[in-house]
Design an enzyme around this catalytic site. Structure first.
Site, short mmCIF file in Angstrom:
data_model
loop_
_atom_site.label_atom_id
_atom_site.label_comp_id
_atom_site.label_asym_id
_atom_site.label_seq_id
_atom_site.Cartn_x
_atom_site.Cartn_y
_atom_site.Cartn_z
N GLU A 154 32.19 12.98 3.13
CA GLU A 154 33.34 12.63 3.98
C GLU A 154 33.75 11.17 3.83
O GLU A 154 33.76 10.40 4.80
CB GLU A 154 33.04 12.97 5.45
N GLU A 313 32.47 22.72 5.37
CA GLU A 313 31.88 22.59 6.70
C GLU A 313 32.89 23.04 7.75
O GLU A 313 34.06 22.67 7.68
CB GLU A 313 31.54 21.13 7.04
#
Ligand SMILES: [Zn+2]
Length: 668
Positions: A154, A313
């Site tokens: 991320e 995710e």
């Protein structure tokens, strides 16, 4: 070597989650793998935060536990998405290189003890990140368990920019590449305003804390530089893995939701990954979270150029980092997962496999919750694994879309700088509002970069494009000239890539195609609305529109510009261009959308609100996903086909019970 774009050796949809067995005693690993098999898990993400374990002392490595883990997973036919652990360097690294910790705009250096505290311009971080990546590439580059490389984690969250002196020097190099001379930089940044002229590169700094508004173009270039600096960091690790592990695709998990990461230009990033992957978490507020999800999934697919992507995710239930972490209702996790798959994800993965007992995310839901297998979440996880297994043939098929919506991160960055006509005009809010209007007409949306080929889309919507390059303006003009229909929302086409207003009256980049000029912006006081003569309303914004070829469709009946045009249409070439000069509420957006699509080839589906229907087209036939987000059973008109989750034959009408999902295959 030809690059692969799907996890090597994975011939089903991806299903699984982040797996951090380093948090658990080894005997539990056997139980984990047994339960993974019970749940139909096909792939797990491993090693994301493991740098301190893999390299406990500088240059000393411990791969024994990871060797054992990969062998165990491989033996159980579970594929591995193996991470480089470079999002959290070990404590020993920062002890040696404290200057690799980032500095904020106020000049305060962040501390070790969380995650993502990195100055991406630090040469020490770069060396260390490349070194641990080389170690992993050498050791596992050809390991039979490894299906996908997961670089870092991320990027852009929780912070992106570092304002230190090392970053400042790199920013100057980036600017010298872009502008060549200081004179050109002065022109681009408009430094004659407020006496900011620079005599040499050495005087140029990041946009650190200033007494009042800083130079807007300096801030915009800083945002571009920051996205590029993080991308270069990704590229360094990717290139190591491409060299050492040529058979395995490389990705990094995006955070493409506009509600989650705002600092990366994902159009540029998407070109650099072998497979676009995304993390998505539902916002806690708002009563139609599935619309935010659909928009993010459509945006992610668009980044992938329409090719399948992968949801790396999401959550089985509540997250842990919002003020109020709302648990998902029964069936919501499955609807979320299928909605991602419907919109192009070839799988559904989670953070994380087993809920942690300690650390910052111990209240975050997981596939295997603290409550264990005697729980609703576990039962739904097992059912979802079974259902996704039945959808293996969907893999590789492409979503069938209806309309294009233009989106540009750089324009967003520019529009939200300080001292705009109204703080209430929010590009993200407008994009979400127009997206919701299309969603409610059951139209599937592709997002497109403003300079991308708009091809055969019957309709293009421009919800918020304050910054438009000349190339983007020409692109839209050509599209309409050739017969396209465009709908443009207010405060678009105002400035160029330097945040300099296009010459002449607003909106400079779009005046001719829209057939109008805007004499003055007349934003509204907070909470005020303006009414239109078609019984709809707008808020936040209005403006003085002068028709110069366009015709008025609807006008304002009150507010600062009562009697003037609110919505206009202009015939241009063989197409037409609509303009909306206020922030219409939902009913107004729907009215414009219906009027704009009426003459086009689009035929919106007649379905109940919040019954989501999306199609994917494959080599063998079409897959129709019907997701019922409501509390009532629904009927979806459909031709003959086979329902893949129940095994039922359907014809004429598909019955979708309240809260349930159905997927119908219809051969060509
Ligand atoms: Zn720095």
């Amino acid at each position: 070597m030809k690059r692969r774009h799907w996890p090597t050796g994975l011939d089903t949809l991806a299903y699984g989650g982040d797996y951090a067995p380093e948090q658990w005693p080894k005997p539990l690993w056997q139980e984990d793998v047994r339960l993974m098999r019970e749940a139909g898990v096909t792939m797990v993400s491993v090693g994301i935060f493991a740098w301190a374990l893999l390299e406990p002392e500088p240059g000393q490595y411990d791969f024994g536990w990871l060797d054992h883990l990969l062998d165990l997973l491989h033996h159980n036919e579970i594929r591995v998405d193996l991470a480089t652990p470079t999002v959290v360097p070990p404590a020993w690294f920062y002890e040696r290189h404290p200057e690799a910790l980032p500095v904020n705009r106020e000049g305060v250096r962040y501390a070790f003890g969380s995650r993502g505290a990195i100055c991406y311009s630090s040469p020490d971080y770069r060396r260390a990140a490349v070194s641990i990546t080389e170690q992993l590439g050498h050791r596992y580059g050809e390991h039979p368990a490894v299906a996908l490389w997961h670089v870092h984690n991320e990027y852009g969250a929780p912070i992106s920019a570092c304002y230190c002196d090392t970053s400042a020097a790199e920013f100057r190099t980036w600017l010298a590449d872009r502008y060549t001379t200081v004179k050109e930089l002065n022109e681009a940044w408009g430094t004659t305003f407020w006496g900011q002229t620079y005599n040499s590169w050495d005087q140029v700094r990041p946009p650190r804390l200033t007494p009042t508004v800083g130079n807007p173009t300096q801030q915009l270039d800083w945002a571009r530089f920051t996205s590029d600096a993080l991308l270069a960091s990704y590229q360094r690790e990717r290139d190591v893995l491409h060299a050492l592990s040529p058979g395995i695709p490389v990705t990094t998990n995006f955070h493409a939701a506009l509600t989650q990461c705002d600092s990366l230009d994902y159009w540029a990033w998407a070109k650099e990954v072998d497979l676009v992957t995304n993390d998505h978490y539902l916002p806690a507020d708002g009563d139609r979270k599935h619309v935010n999800l659909a928009m993010t999934a459509d945006l992610t697919r668009s980044l992938a150029g329409g090719r399948p992507w992968l949801l790396l995710e999401h959550s089985t239930s509540a997250v842990s980092w919002q003020p109020r972490n709302i648990a998902k209702r029964p069936g919501e996790m499955a609807r979320n997962s299928f909605a991602h798959v419907a919109r192009g994800s070839d799988g559904a993965m989670f953070f994380q496999w087993r809920a942690s007992r300690f650390g910052a995310e111990k209240f975050h839901s997981a596939m295997l919750p603290q409550a264990g297998t005697e729980s609703r979440i576990w039962r739904e996880v097992v059912r979802l694994g079974h259902d996704l297994g039945a959808l293996a043939p969907v893999r590789g098929s492409r979503v069938v879309s209806d309309v294009a919506m233009l989106w540009d991160w750089q324009s967003w960055w520019a529009q939200r700088l300080e001292w705009r006509p109204s703080v209430d005009l929010d590009a993200r809010e407008r994009a979400e509002a127009w997206y919701a209007a299309a969603y409610d007409r059951h139209l599937t949306v592709d997002f497109a970069h403003p300079e991308a080929d708009l091809g055969d889309y019957p309709l293009v919507v421009v919800p918020a494009l304050y910054l438009m390059t000349d190339a983007a303006g020409a692109n839209l003009r050509r599209y309409v000239q050739d017969g396209g229909t465009v709908v443009v929302s207010c405060f678009s086409g105002i400035v160029d890539e330097r945040d300099t207003i296009h010459p002449g009256p607003h909106p400079g980049a779009l005046r001719d195609v829209l057939g109008l000029t805007v004499e003055e912006f007349t934003p509204l006081p907070a909470g005020h609305q303006v009414r239109l003569d078609n019984d709809t309303a707008g808020n936040v914004w209005s403006e003085v529109v002068t028709l110069r070829g366009a015709e008025q469709v609807w006008s304002y009946v009150d507010g600062p510009v009562a009697g003037l045009p609110a919505v206009t249409r202009h015939t241009y070439g063989s197409g037409s261009a609509w303009y909306v000069s206020t922030c219409l509420t939902a009913a107004g957006l729907d009215a414009v959308l219906r009027a704009a699509i009426a003459p086009t080839t689009l035929t919106p589906r007649e379905l109940p609100r919040d019954v989501e229907v999306v199609e994917r087209a494959g080599t063998e036939g079409r897959y129709l996903f019907a997701i019922n987000h409501t509390g009532d059973d629904a009927e979806v008109p459909i031709g003959p086909g086979a329902e893949l989750l129940t095994g039922d034959d359907v014809s004429g009408s598909l019955h979708v019970p309240a809260g349930e999902v159905r997927v119908v295959f219809r051969p060509w």
